[in-house]
Design a protein around this motif. Structure first.
Motif, PDB file in Angstrom:
ATOM      1  N   ASP A   1       0.975  -1.258   0.020  1.00 45.57           N
ATOM      2  CA  ASP A   1       0.100  -0.033  -0.001  1.00 45.57           C
ATOM      3  C   ASP A   1       0.920   1.160  -0.225  1.00 45.57           C
ATOM      4  N   SER A   2       0.353   2.278  -0.527  1.00 44.92           N
ATOM      5  CA  SER A   2       0.815   3.701  -0.348  1.00 44.92           C
ATOM      6  C   SER A   2       0.226   4.179   0.795  1.00 44.92           C
ATOM      7  N   THR A   3       0.843   5.390   1.223  1.00 44.55           N
ATOM      8  CA  THR A   3       0.188   6.119   2.416  1.00 44.55           C
ATOM      9  C   THR A   3      -1.397   6.444   2.072  1.00 44.55           C
ATOM     10  N   THR A   4      -1.658   6.804   0.844  1.00 44.14           N
ATOM     11  CA  THR A   4      -2.862   7.111   0.518  1.00 44.14           C
ATOM     12  C   THR A   4      -3.887   5.749   0.569  1.00 44.14           C
ATOM     13  N   SER A   5      -3.497   4.736   0.002  1.00 38.87           N
ATOM     14  CA  SER A   5      -4.296   3.692  -0.033  1.00 38.87           C
ATOM     15  C   SER A   5      -4.755   3.130   1.268  1.00 38.87           C
ATOM     16  N   PHE A   6      -3.431   3.098   2.246  1.00 39.61           N
ATOM     17  CA  PHE A   6      -3.751   2.792   3.556  1.00 39.61           C
ATOM     18  C   PHE A   6      -4.647   3.576   4.157  1.00 39.61           C
ATOM     19  N   GLU A   7      -4.753   5.069   4.201  1.00 41.50           N
ATOM     20  CA  GLU A   7      -5.501   5.750   4.867  1.00 41.50           C
ATOM     21  C   GLU A   7      -6.922   5.467   4.300  1.00 41.50           C
ATOM     22  N   ALA A   8      -6.999   5.034   2.918  1.00 35.87           N
ATOM     23  CA  ALA A   8      -8.455   4.994   2.861  1.00 35.87           C
ATOM     24  C   ALA A   8      -9.048   3.585   3.362  1.00 35.87           C
ATOM     25  N   LYS A   9      -8.112   2.721   3.343  1.00 32.19           N
ATOM     26  CA  LYS A   9      -8.682   1.541   4.267  1.00 32.19           C
ATOM     27  C   LYS A   9      -8.813   1.758   5.613  1.00 32.19           C
ATOM     28  N   TYR A  10      -7.971   2.464   6.205  1.00 33.18           N
ATOM     29  CA  TYR A  10      -8.069   2.754   7.682  1.00 33.18           C
ATOM     30  C   TYR A  10      -9.509   3.646   7.958  1.00 33.18           C
ATOM     31  N   ASN A  11      -9.662   4.592   7.265  1.00 29.47           N
ATOM     32  CA  ASN A  11     -10.917   5.549   7.228  1.00 29.47           C
ATOM     33  C   ASN A  11     -12.189   4.829   6.976  1.00 29.47           C
ATOM     34  N   ALA A  12     -12.144   3.757   6.079  1.00 31.13           N
ATOM     35  CA  ALA A  12     -13.269   2.896   5.927  1.00 31.13           C
ATOM     36  C   ALA A  12     -13.774   1.956   7.061  1.00 31.13           C
ATOM     37  N   GLU A  13     -12.542   1.392   7.837  1.00 27.38           N
ATOM     38  CA  GLU A  13     -13.247   0.718   9.020  1.00 27.38           C
ATOM     39  C   GLU A  13     -13.789   1.366   9.964  1.00 27.38           C
ATOM     40  N   GLN A  14     -14.678   0.620  10.572  1.00 27.69           N
ATOM     41  CA  GLN A  14     -15.705   1.387  11.660  1.00 27.69           C
ATOM     42  C   GLN A  14     -15.257   0.757  12.846  1.00 27.69           C
ATOM     43  N   ASN A  15     -14.612  -0.553  12.961  1.00 25.45           N
ATOM     44  CA  ASN A  15     -14.351  -1.209  14.382  1.00 25.45           C
ATOM     45  C   ASN A  15     -13.405  -0.579  14.571  1.00 25.45           C
ATOM     46  N   PRO A  16     -13.285  -0.020  16.047  1.00 24.71           N
ATOM     47  CA  PRO A  16     -12.370   0.773  16.770  1.00 24.71           C
ATOM     48  C   PRO A  16     -10.949  -0.120  16.961  1.00 24.71           C
ATOM     49  N   LYS A  17     -11.165  -1.399  17.375  1.00 28.08           N
ATOM     50  CA  LYS A  17     -10.224  -2.454  17.685  1.00 28.08           C
ATOM     51  C   LYS A  17      -9.199  -2.777  16.147  1.00 28.08           C
ATOM     52  N   THR A  18     -10.111  -2.832  15.341  1.00 22.88           N
ATOM     53  CA  THR A  18      -9.586  -3.014  13.919  1.00 22.88           C
ATOM     54  C   THR A  18      -8.777  -2.124  13.494  1.00 22.88           C
TER      55      THR A  18
END
Length: 219
Positions: free
Chosen positions: A88-105
């Motif tokens: 992942d690039s920083t941009t693609s990782f941030e997209a995955k991170y922001n799309a995740e709703q579960n705080p633990k995940t």
């Protein structure tokens, strides 16, 4: 448990000291189990910890040990996620991170992203092997394992740890990161459990109060 604890055996047992002190502040690091078997309350504490791990027999213990030794507990999933994130690039990782709703995940994503390269080889082996040895020590209290078997497994565990890490600091940092991975934000948020220590707190206290035990990394 009358077997003599030689300096070599003590060094191997100390590989679980951080986890042992986390669960039992008054633990005797210089004994086989760390618990005073003449004290009923300490025996009950050890048995209660075994129950929390779902260990109710020698079979359960060995099954759990195998899962820790093989990386099934955390390292395999950490490695799989880290491999994905290294693409992942920083941009693609941030997209995955922001799309995740579960705080633990989200917490896991952030931790794995941070260490996706630096822990490529070590993974969370320190965490798993420290708990591997800790569970053996608990098993001694309930008679689920003998000191002879512990000695054989300690040698194997020591070889794994010493070939993976080059210092107590590196090893203990990995143990702490493993706890963060497993427990998520609650490991650091002591406001939810006032009066309790995080593993990082235990780490600092251990290296201050018993610093001589954790200076030399014997290989």
């Amino acid at each position: 448990m009358t077997d003599t604890i030689t300096p070599k055996i003590q060094d191997h047992l100390n590989l679980s000291a951080l986890v042992l002190k986390k669960h039992h502040k008054k633990a005797d690091l210089n004994s086989w189990s760390g618990f005073d078997l003449s004290e009923a309350l300490q025996v009950q504490m050890a048995k209660r910890l075994l129950n929390l791990y779902g260990i109710k027999s020698g079979f359960h213990l060995r099954n759990s040990l195998q899962r820790y030794k093989s990386g099934q507990m955390v390292s395999n999933t950490f490695q799989k996620l880290a491999t994905q994130f290294r693409m992942d690039s920083t941009t693609s990782f941030e997209a995955k991170y922001n799309a995740e709703q579960n705080p633990k995940t989200k917490h896991i994503y952030k931790l794995v992203w941070t260490y996706r390269f630096s822990l490529k080889d070590q993974k969370l082996t320190g965490y798993e092997m420290a708990n591997y040895i800790f569970q053996m020590r608990l098993g001694l209290v309930s008679g689920f394992i003998t000191t002879h078997e512990v000695l054989l497994r300690l040698e194997d565990a020591n070889n794994t740890i010493k070939s993976t890490f080059n210092s107590w600091e590196a090893f203990h940092n990995n143990v702490c990161l493993g706890y963060e991975y497993v427990l998520g934000p609650t490991e650091q948020d002591i406001s939810k459990f006032p009066g309790t220590d995080t593993l990082w707190d235990t780490y600092q206290r251990l290296h201050i109060e018993q610093k001589n035990e954790f200076k030399v990394w014997n290989t």
